[in-house]
Design a protein around this motif. Sequence first.
Motif, PDB file in Angstrom:
ATOM      1  N   PHE A  24       0.841  -1.207   0.000  1.00  0.00           N
ATOM      2  CA  PHE A  24       0.000   0.000   0.000  1.00  0.00           C
ATOM      3  C   PHE A  24       0.870   1.248   0.000  1.00  0.00           C
ATOM      4  CE2 PHE A  24      -1.825   3.516   2.417  1.00  0.00           C
ATOM      5  CZ  PHE A  24      -2.990   3.749   1.697  1.00  0.00           C
ATOM      6  N   THR A  25       0.580   2.162  -0.897  1.00  0.00           N
ATOM      7  CA  THR A  25       1.189   3.490  -0.855  1.00  0.00           C
ATOM      8  C   THR A  25       0.051   4.497  -0.794  1.00  0.00           C
ATOM      9  OG1 THR A  25       2.991   2.706  -2.238  1.00  0.00           O
ATOM     10  CG2 THR A  25       2.802   5.077  -1.975  1.00  0.00           C
ATOM     11  N   GLY A  26       0.103   5.366   0.201  1.00  0.00           N
ATOM     12  CA  GLY A  26      -0.962   6.347   0.358  1.00  0.00           C
ATOM     13  C   GLY A  26      -0.853   7.029   1.703  1.00  0.00           C
ATOM     14  N   SER A  27      -1.972   7.468   2.213  1.00  0.00           N
ATOM     15  CA  SER A  27      -1.955   8.244   3.456  1.00  0.00           C
ATOM     16  C   SER A  27      -1.675   7.341   4.658  1.00  0.00           C
ATOM     17  CB  SER A  27      -3.302   8.939   3.634  1.00  0.00           C
ATOM     18  OG  SER A  27      -4.324   7.973   3.698  1.00  0.00           O
ATOM     19  N   THR A  28      -1.096   7.932   5.682  1.00  0.00           N
ATOM     20  CA  THR A  28      -0.790   7.182   6.906  1.00  0.00           C
ATOM     21  C   THR A  28      -2.083   6.665   7.533  1.00  0.00           C
ATOM     22  OG1 THR A  28       1.226   8.438   7.213  1.00  0.00           O
ATOM     23  CG2 THR A  28       0.333   7.383   9.169  1.00  0.00           C
ATOM     24  N   GLU A  29      -3.138   7.467   7.439  1.00  0.00           N
ATOM     25  CA  GLU A  29      -4.424   7.077   8.037  1.00  0.00           C
ATOM     26  C   GLU A  29      -4.955   5.771   7.419  1.00  0.00           C
ATOM     27  OE1 GLU A  29      -7.303  10.037   7.124  1.00  0.00           O
ATOM     28  OE2 GLU A  29      -8.906   8.948   8.157  1.00  0.00           O
ATOM     29  N   VAL A  30      -5.018   5.709   6.094  1.00  0.00           N
ATOM     30  CA  VAL A  30      -5.527   4.486   5.440  1.00  0.00           C
ATOM     31  C   VAL A  30      -4.513   3.352   5.627  1.00  0.00           C
ATOM     32  CG1 VAL A  30      -6.270   3.441   3.267  1.00  0.00           C
ATOM     33  CG2 VAL A  30      -6.931   5.778   3.781  1.00  0.00           C
ATOM     34  N   GLY A  31      -3.224   3.666   5.605  1.00  0.00           N
ATOM     35  CA  GLY A  31      -2.192   2.639   5.801  1.00  0.00           C
ATOM     36  C   GLY A  31      -2.365   1.916   7.133  1.00  0.00           C
ATOM     37  N   LYS A  32      -2.725   2.665   8.181  1.00  0.00           N
ATOM     38  CA  LYS A  32      -2.926   2.036   9.497  1.00  0.00           C
ATOM     39  C   LYS A  32      -4.122   1.084   9.457  1.00  0.00           C
ATOM     40  CE  LYS A  32      -0.964   5.767  12.228  1.00  0.00           C
ATOM     41  NZ  LYS A  32      -1.237   6.925  13.087  1.00  0.00           N
ATOM     42  N   GLN A  33      -5.187   1.488   8.748  1.00  0.00           N
ATOM     43  CA  GLN A  33      -6.373   0.606   8.635  1.00  0.00           C
ATOM     44  C   GLN A  33      -5.998  -0.674   7.901  1.00  0.00           C
ATOM     45  OE1 GLN A  33      -9.653   2.497   6.555  1.00  0.00           O
ATOM     46  NE2 GLN A  33      -9.320   4.392   7.665  1.00  0.00           N
ATOM     47  N   ILE A  34      -5.184  -0.530   6.842  1.00  0.00           N
ATOM     48  CA  ILE A  34      -4.799  -1.705   6.057  1.00  0.00           C
ATOM     49  C   ILE A  34      -3.952  -2.643   6.906  1.00  0.00           C
ATOM     50  CG2 ILE A  34      -3.377  -2.416   4.058  1.00  0.00           C
ATOM     51  CD1 ILE A  34      -4.963  -0.509   2.518  1.00  0.00           C
ATOM     52  N   MET A  35      -3.031  -2.050   7.657  1.00  0.00           N
ATOM     53  CA  MET A  35      -2.149  -2.881   8.500  1.00  0.00           C
ATOM     54  C   MET A  35      -2.981  -3.654   9.526  1.00  0.00           C
ATOM     55  SD  MET A  35       1.165  -1.590  10.525  1.00  0.00           S
ATOM     56  CE  MET A  35       2.240  -2.714  11.371  1.00  0.00           C
ATOM     57  N   SER A  36      -3.947  -2.975  10.135  1.00  0.00           N
ATOM     58  CA  SER A  36      -4.716  -3.699  11.147  1.00  0.00           C
ATOM     59  C   SER A  36      -5.637  -4.723  10.488  1.00  0.00           C
ATOM     60  CB  SER A  36      -5.450  -2.738  12.085  1.00  0.00           C
ATOM     61  OG  SER A  36      -6.551  -2.203  11.452  1.00  0.00           O
ATOM     62  N   GLY A  37      -6.150  -4.433   9.297  1.00  0.00           N
ATOM     63  CA  GLY A  37      -6.966  -5.419   8.582  1.00  0.00           C
ATOM     64  C   GLY A  37      -6.146  -6.638   8.201  1.00  0.00           C
ATOM     65  N   CYS A  38      -4.918  -6.421   7.756  1.00  0.00           N
ATOM     66  CA  CYS A  38      -4.051  -7.531   7.343  1.00  0.00           C
ATOM     67  C   CYS A  38      -3.675  -8.425   8.530  1.00  0.00           C
ATOM     68  CB  CYS A  38      -2.784  -7.005   6.656  1.00  0.00           C
ATOM     69  SG  CYS A  38      -3.092  -6.414   4.979  1.00  0.00           S
ATOM     70  N   ALA A  39      -3.655  -7.836   9.731  1.00  0.00           N
ATOM     71  CA  ALA A  39      -3.273  -8.609  10.923  1.00  0.00           C
ATOM     72  C   ALA A  39      -4.203  -9.806  11.108  1.00  0.00           C
ATOM     73  CB  ALA A  39      -3.311  -7.714  12.161  1.00  0.00           C
ATOM     74  N   ASP A  40      -5.451  -9.664  10.707  1.00  0.00           N
ATOM     75  CA  ASP A  40      -6.446 -10.711  10.885  1.00  0.00           C
ATOM     76  C   ASP A  40      -6.028 -12.017  10.219  1.00  0.00           C
ATOM     77  OD1 ASP A  40      -8.921 -11.238  12.032  1.00  0.00           O
ATOM     78  OD2 ASP A  40      -9.849 -11.259  10.029  1.00  0.00           O
ATOM     79  N   GLN A  41      -5.324 -11.912   9.085  1.00  0.00           N
ATOM     80  CA  GLN A  41      -4.878 -13.130   8.365  1.00  0.00           C
ATOM     81  C   GLN A  41      -3.354 -13.267   8.424  1.00  0.00           C
ATOM     82  OE1 GLN A  41      -6.303 -12.672   4.326  1.00  0.00           O
ATOM     83  NE2 GLN A  41      -8.394 -12.371   4.994  1.00  0.00           N
ATOM     84  N   VAL A  42      -2.714 -12.474   9.284  1.00  0.00           N
ATOM     85  CA  VAL A  42      -1.250 -12.393   9.308  1.00  0.00           C
ATOM     86  C   VAL A  42      -0.751 -12.210   7.870  1.00  0.00           C
ATOM     87  CG1 VAL A  42       0.870 -13.314  10.342  1.00  0.00           C
ATOM     88  CG2 VAL A  42      -1.333 -14.006  11.233  1.00  0.00           C
ATOM     89  N   LYS A  43      -1.436 -11.323   7.147  1.00  0.00           N
ATOM     90  CA  LYS A  43      -1.096 -11.064   5.747  1.00  0.00           C
ATOM     91  C   LYS A  43       0.125 -10.162   5.696  1.00  0.00           C
ATOM     92  CE  LYS A  43      -4.576 -10.869   3.002  1.00  0.00           C
ATOM     93  NZ  LYS A  43      -5.691 -10.654   2.109  1.00  0.00           N
ATOM     94  N   ARG A  44       1.054 -10.464   4.803  1.00  0.00           N
ATOM     95  CA  ARG A  44       2.245  -9.611   4.652  1.00  0.00           C
ATOM     96  C   ARG A  44       1.824  -8.240   4.167  1.00  0.00           C
ATOM     97  NH1 ARG A  44       2.742 -14.069   6.968  1.00  0.00           N
ATOM     98  NH2 ARG A  44       4.709 -15.178   6.758  1.00  0.00           N
ATOM     99  N   VAL A  45       2.565  -7.221   4.596  1.00  0.00           N
ATOM    100  CA  VAL A  45       2.198  -5.861   4.200  1.00  0.00           C
ATOM    101  C   VAL A  45       3.454  -5.001   4.062  1.00  0.00           C
ATOM    102  CG1 VAL A  45       1.782  -5.122   6.598  1.00  0.00           C
ATOM    103  CG2 VAL A  45       0.603  -3.967   4.781  1.00  0.00           C
ATOM    104  N   THR A  46       3.470  -4.201   3.007  1.00  0.00           N
ATOM    105  CA  THR A  46       4.484  -3.150   2.886  1.00  0.00           C
ATOM    106  C   THR A  46       3.715  -1.837   2.823  1.00  0.00           C
ATOM    107  OG1 THR A  46       6.090  -4.514   1.689  1.00  0.00           O
ATOM    108  CG2 THR A  46       6.280  -2.150   1.389  1.00  0.00           C
ATOM    109  N   LEU A  47       4.175  -0.838   3.580  1.00  0.00           N
ATOM    110  CA  LEU A  47       3.485   0.453   3.611  1.00  0.00           C
ATOM    111  C   LEU A  47       4.453   1.570   3.228  1.00  0.00           C
ATOM    112  CD1 LEU A  47       1.677   0.069   7.080  1.00  0.00           C
ATOM    113  CD2 LEU A  47       0.689  -0.356   4.821  1.00  0.00           C
ATOM    114  N   GLU A  48       4.037   2.405   2.275  1.00  0.00           N
ATOM    115  CA  GLU A  48       4.777   3.632   1.955  1.00  0.00           C
ATOM    116  C   GLU A  48       3.799   4.763   2.202  1.00  0.00           C
ATOM    117  OE1 GLU A  48       7.832   3.786   1.417  1.00  0.00           O
ATOM    118  OE2 GLU A  48       8.482   1.917   0.495  1.00  0.00           O
ATOM    119  N   LEU A  49       4.033   5.555   3.248  1.00  0.00           N
ATOM    120  CA  LEU A  49       3.006   6.494   3.713  1.00  0.00           C
ATOM    121  C   LEU A  49       3.457   7.954   3.590  1.00  0.00           C
ATOM    122  CD1 LEU A  49       1.981   4.278   6.754  1.00  0.00           C
ATOM    123  CD2 LEU A  49       1.066   4.238   4.438  1.00  0.00           C
ATOM    124  N   GLY A  50       2.972   8.786   4.461  1.00  0.00           N
ATOM    125  CA  GLY A  50       3.186  10.225   4.308  1.00  0.00           C
ATOM    126  C   GLY A  50       4.577  10.695   4.686  1.00  0.00           C
ATOM    127  N   GLY A  51       4.807  11.991   4.512  1.00  0.00           N
ATOM    128  CA  GLY A  51       6.101  12.577   4.859  1.00  0.00           C
ATOM    129  C   GLY A  51       5.968  14.033   5.281  1.00  0.00           C
TER     130      GLY A  51
END
Length: 455
Positions: A204-231
């Motif tokens: 996921f590349t995008g806002s930190t806010e949506v990135g956090k939602q994706i990370m917590s959603g992925c935790a449910d399946q222990v899904k791998r995640v790469t995040l590139e967020l804000g600056g």
Amino acid sequence: MSYTLINPTTEEAMETIPALDIDQVDAAIERARVAQREWAGLNPADRASLLRRFADAVDADRENLAQLEVRNSGHPIGNARWEAEHVRNVLEYYAATPERMFGRQIPVAGGLDVTFQEPLGVVGVITPWNFPMTIASWGFAPALASGNAVVLKPAEWTPLTSLRLAELGLDSGLPEGLFQVLTGKGSVVGNRFVTNLTVRKVVFTGSTEVGKQIMSGCADQVKRVTLELGGKSANIVFADADVEKAALTAPSSVFDNSGQDCCARSRILVQRSVFDDFMQHFEKAVGALTVGDPTQSTTDMGPLVSRQHHDAVSAYVDAKTPVAFRGSAPDGPGFWFAPTILTPESRTDRCMTEEIFGPVVAVVPFDDEADAVALANATEFGLSGSIWTRDIARALRVARGVESGNLSVNSHSSVRYNTPFGGFKQSGLGRELGPDAHLAFTETKNVFIPTTEKD
Ligand code: NAD
């Protein structure tokens, strides 16, 4: 369901784009699963050869891709040409991967121990609207190269170059279903990548806010995640630097792509004794910027991407924070915004802490090296930054002290396909690009074969 794109330069309606529903997304993911088996079963030289053909097809289509980005995103044509070339370079670079997916042979007692880098399966890539084609390639190229299938969800406003890249991939001979672009809403298509069990990783590349939602959603399946967020990166100018050069190059470090850049150095920290000198040169450089028609190769800065984003950026320029000076911008249709230089009185002014993602920069003075590093680090973000000094030891000390993933000294380096890119702190998780990026799309498998009866 569908929606209509708006040209940010003319405000005219353009293509109508399908907004897929969950069933359509699931069907595409299933096609990707089947295609991945075929792809991973090809011999490595054939996979490498198909990726080189894909790179050649992008090369032949560079001008078309660049023109699409000008129309869809308002990028100046010079920038858009660089972006199309960059996609070709990323594909060429990772085309070497299939034949270099080395495991290791590890000395152990009683046998042979080897590791394999196995593909994950189906990878979901979710991209933002600011650099649609380049950021897409950072995900799909190394993911395909290491044997995966990719479903890519581009940002709603800017899908055109991604859709074209999927066509080019298919024309190059990639198996049908291996690389699909699925358009529609983030909360539907993007979120399905998170919840569908067949998708084994989300990039996921995008806002930190949506990135956090994706990370917590992925935790449910222990899904791998790469995040590139804000600056909220800092450009630090010491008194012993070439101050004129630092000031004259500063516009490119923050106003490139109209400031819609996660690496924008949107805080300029200048040592107090040279602050006025810096501001004089900086004003001259901002005055020389050409803001206007992105189809012209002499244009430095185009419009913002949308009316909605224009309104969000405008909210940062109000009576509360002093405006030092502004550049120019055209009148009439188009989401234009003049480069704006703020000199906040407080270091906690929101223009110092929030990512504005437009052509608005805050310039503040600092006292000494320790103060500069503390101020640079006074943010939850940590993506990029620049350090201007003639003292090489100081340059290294400060580079080691600033909590950020990508720094440049006496320059404002942009992203390179052959070096790692990613953020510290809330700017992200994991790294893209560079020699190791493909490994983030694999699992390490360890296999032991006994050579003596005992083991
Ligand atoms: P955004 O977070 O709004 O959207 C990014 C993508 O996520 C879009 O495709 C969107 O449709 C999708 N999305 C939205 N909600 C979703 C959900 N609930 N589930 C799944 N997907 C969802 O970001 P944006 O406004 O498109 O992009 C700007 C942001 O991207 C900025 O913060 C910028 O700093 C960041 N960015 C970071 C990098 C980097 O490499 N670190 C690069 C470019 C942009």
